[in-house]
Design a protein around this motif. Sequence first.
Motif, mmCIF file in Angstrom:
data_model
loop_
_atom_site.group_PDB
_atom_site.id
_atom_site.type_symbol
_atom_site.label_atom_id
_atom_site.label_comp_id
_atom_site.label_asym_id
_atom_site.label_seq_id
_atom_site.Cartn_x
_atom_site.Cartn_y
_atom_site.Cartn_z
ATOM 1 N N SER A 111 -0.793 -3.364 -17.804
ATOM 2 C CA SER A 111 -0.093 -3.100 -16.556
ATOM 3 C C SER A 111 0.811 -1.875 -16.708
ATOM 4 O O SER A 111 1.059 -1.407 -17.824
ATOM 5 C CB SER A 111 0.748 -4.313 -16.147
ATOM 6 O OG SER A 111 1.801 -4.514 -17.091
ATOM 7 N N ARG A 137 1.912 9.676 -6.303
ATOM 8 C CA ARG A 137 2.374 8.374 -5.813
ATOM 9 C C ARG A 137 3.048 7.581 -6.932
ATOM 10 O O ARG A 137 2.732 7.749 -8.095
ATOM 11 C CB ARG A 137 1.207 7.567 -5.234
ATOM 12 C CG ARG A 137 0.216 7.047 -6.259
ATOM 13 C CD ARG A 137 -0.921 6.279 -5.593
ATOM 14 N NE ARG A 137 -1.749 5.565 -6.540
ATOM 15 C CZ ARG A 137 -2.733 6.082 -7.230
ATOM 16 N NH1 ARG A 137 -3.032 7.351 -7.071
ATOM 17 N NH2 ARG A 137 -3.442 5.352 -8.075
ATOM 18 N N GLN A 138 3.970 6.719 -6.537
ATOM 19 C CA GLN A 138 4.675 5.883 -7.503
ATOM 20 C C GLN A 138 3.827 4.664 -7.844
ATOM 21 O O GLN A 138 3.226 4.040 -6.966
ATOM 22 C CB GLN A 138 6.024 5.435 -6.938
ATOM 23 C CG GLN A 138 6.841 4.588 -7.906
ATOM 24 C CD GLN A 138 8.216 4.242 -7.353
ATOM 25 O OE1 GLN A 138 8.706 4.910 -6.445
ATOM 26 N NE2 GLN A 138 8.850 3.211 -7.895
ATOM 27 N N GLU A 140 3.281 0.855 -9.199
ATOM 28 C CA GLU A 140 3.999 -0.418 -9.223
ATOM 29 C C GLU A 140 3.819 -1.107 -10.573
ATOM 30 O O GLU A 140 2.742 -1.044 -11.183
ATOM 31 C CB GLU A 140 3.503 -1.333 -8.104
ATOM 32 C CG GLU A 140 3.663 -0.745 -6.696
ATOM 33 C CD GLU A 140 5.116 -0.552 -6.320
ATOM 34 O OE1 GLU A 140 5.978 -1.267 -6.865
ATOM 35 O OE2 GLU A 140 5.400 0.334 -5.488
ATOM 36 N N ASP A 141 4.869 -1.796 -11.018
ATOM 37 C CA ASP A 141 4.860 -2.417 -12.340
ATOM 38 C C ASP A 141 3.721 -3.416 -12.527
ATOM 39 O O ASP A 141 3.186 -3.565 -13.627
ATOM 40 C CB ASP A 141 6.192 -3.132 -12.601
ATOM 41 C CG ASP A 141 7.320 -2.153 -12.902
ATOM 42 O OD1 ASP A 141 7.030 -0.941 -12.979
ATOM 43 O OD2 ASP A 141 8.467 -2.590 -13.060
ATOM 44 N N ASN A 142 3.350 -4.132 -11.468
ATOM 45 C CA ASN A 142 2.350 -5.193 -11.611
ATOM 46 C C ASN A 142 0.910 -4.694 -11.513
ATOM 47 O O ASN A 142 -0.034 -5.482 -11.679
ATOM 48 C CB ASN A 142 2.586 -6.279 -10.557
ATOM 49 C CG ASN A 142 2.485 -5.750 -9.132
ATOM 50 O OD1 ASN A 142 2.619 -4.550 -8.899
ATOM 51 N ND2 ASN A 142 2.244 -6.628 -8.188
ATOM 52 N N HIS A 143 0.725 -3.408 -11.266
ATOM 53 C CA HIS A 143 -0.626 -2.864 -11.183
ATOM 54 C C HIS A 143 -1.186 -2.598 -12.584
ATOM 55 O O HIS A 143 -0.470 -2.164 -13.485
ATOM 56 C CB HIS A 143 -0.637 -1.560 -10.384
ATOM 57 C CG HIS A 143 -0.518 -1.792 -8.911
ATOM 58 N ND1 HIS A 143 -0.510 -0.764 -7.993
ATOM 59 C CD2 HIS A 143 -0.418 -2.931 -8.189
ATOM 60 C CE1 HIS A 143 -0.398 -1.256 -6.775
ATOM 61 N NE2 HIS A 143 -0.341 -2.573 -6.866
ATOM 62 N N CYS A 148 -5.287 1.761 -11.020
ATOM 63 C CA CYS A 148 -4.751 3.100 -10.728
ATOM 64 C C CYS A 148 -5.792 4.188 -10.946
ATOM 65 O O CYS A 148 -5.504 5.372 -10.761
ATOM 66 C CB CYS A 148 -3.531 3.376 -11.611
ATOM 67 S SG CYS A 148 -2.224 2.145 -11.457
#
Length: 284
Positions: A111, A137-138, A140-143, A148
Motif C-alpha cells: 500500500s 494526483r495525491q 491515498e494511504d489505503n491504495h 496506482c
Amino acid sequence: MKRRAAMDSHHEQRQSLKIYVKMMKTVTLDVNHTDTVDQIKSKLSAIEGIDKSEQEIFFAGMHLKNEDKLADYSIMTNSSVDLYVTDGVQISVKIPSVGKTIKLNMRKSNSIADVKAEIEQEEGILVNKQILMYAGRQLEDNHMLSQCDLRNDQTLHVLVCPNDEQILTRMQSGVGVALTDSQMLQDQHVKNNDTFLLQQNVQFFVKSWEGKTLTMVLKTSDTGKDIMDRAAERLLIKESLYYLCHGGRVLSPGDTLRMHNVESNSTIYICLRNSGMVEPKTKK
C-alpha cells in the motif's frame, strides 16, 4: 580441418533446442543456444501475458540472469526451467525538500502507507508528514501500488508537510519573545494589554528562472530577504541580479510571507532582472 571445425562450431551455436518451462502449467518454447534469458522472458510475455519484470527463471537451483545465454548454464534440449512470477517493482522516490531521489524495492501488493513507512526508515521523514504525488494526483494511504498503475522505474514525488507547530510570541521592547507551552502566563511575565504575535511555519516552493524548484519551510513572519538568502546558498546566485515574485506581485526584501498571503504548497518565482520580461510593480 579448421574450416570444418568453424562450421561445426557455427552449427552448434545455432542449434535449435526445445525446453520446458514449469509454471502452474508447462509451456514449451522453441529457443536457440545463443538466446539470452531476457529473450526467453520476452517469449513468455508474448505467450502468457506475464510482464518481464515479474518473471524470475531458475535452472537446477540457479537464478538465471537476464544478460546471460542459455549456453552459459549448459541448458540442453528438453531441459526444464522453473518460472516464478513475482509482483516486485522498483520505484524512484523524489524528495524535492532535500534535493534527493531514492530507489525503493516494493511489491505491487504494498500500500501507499507501506511506501511511506519505507521512506521514513530510509530518510527519517515521519509518515504523517508525507504527501505522495504521482502523475499530478495525491495517492491515498489505503491504495495499493497496483491500483496506482505504478511500474518499474516510475517516479513518485514526496511533499513534506510543514511543521504545524504554532509559535506564540510576546512583543517586549520591540523584540519578539517566544512563549513556552508548558509554563503559565504569569510565570512568563505576561501582563495586561501585552501584544502577542502568532507565527506559523509554511512549506512553499521556490522556482528559479532555469526551472529548478526548491522546497522551503519558513515562518510566515520571514521575509523576502530570508527566502533569497536561502536560495542564494543553494543556487549560488547573486541576489542583486534577481527579484522574487508571488501572485503577480514583487515580494520585496522586507515583505513578509504573511503580507503576500503565501500559503502551504504555493510557489514563489525567482525572476532575472533585465531579462526582457516586464518586472511587475510592487503593491503600494
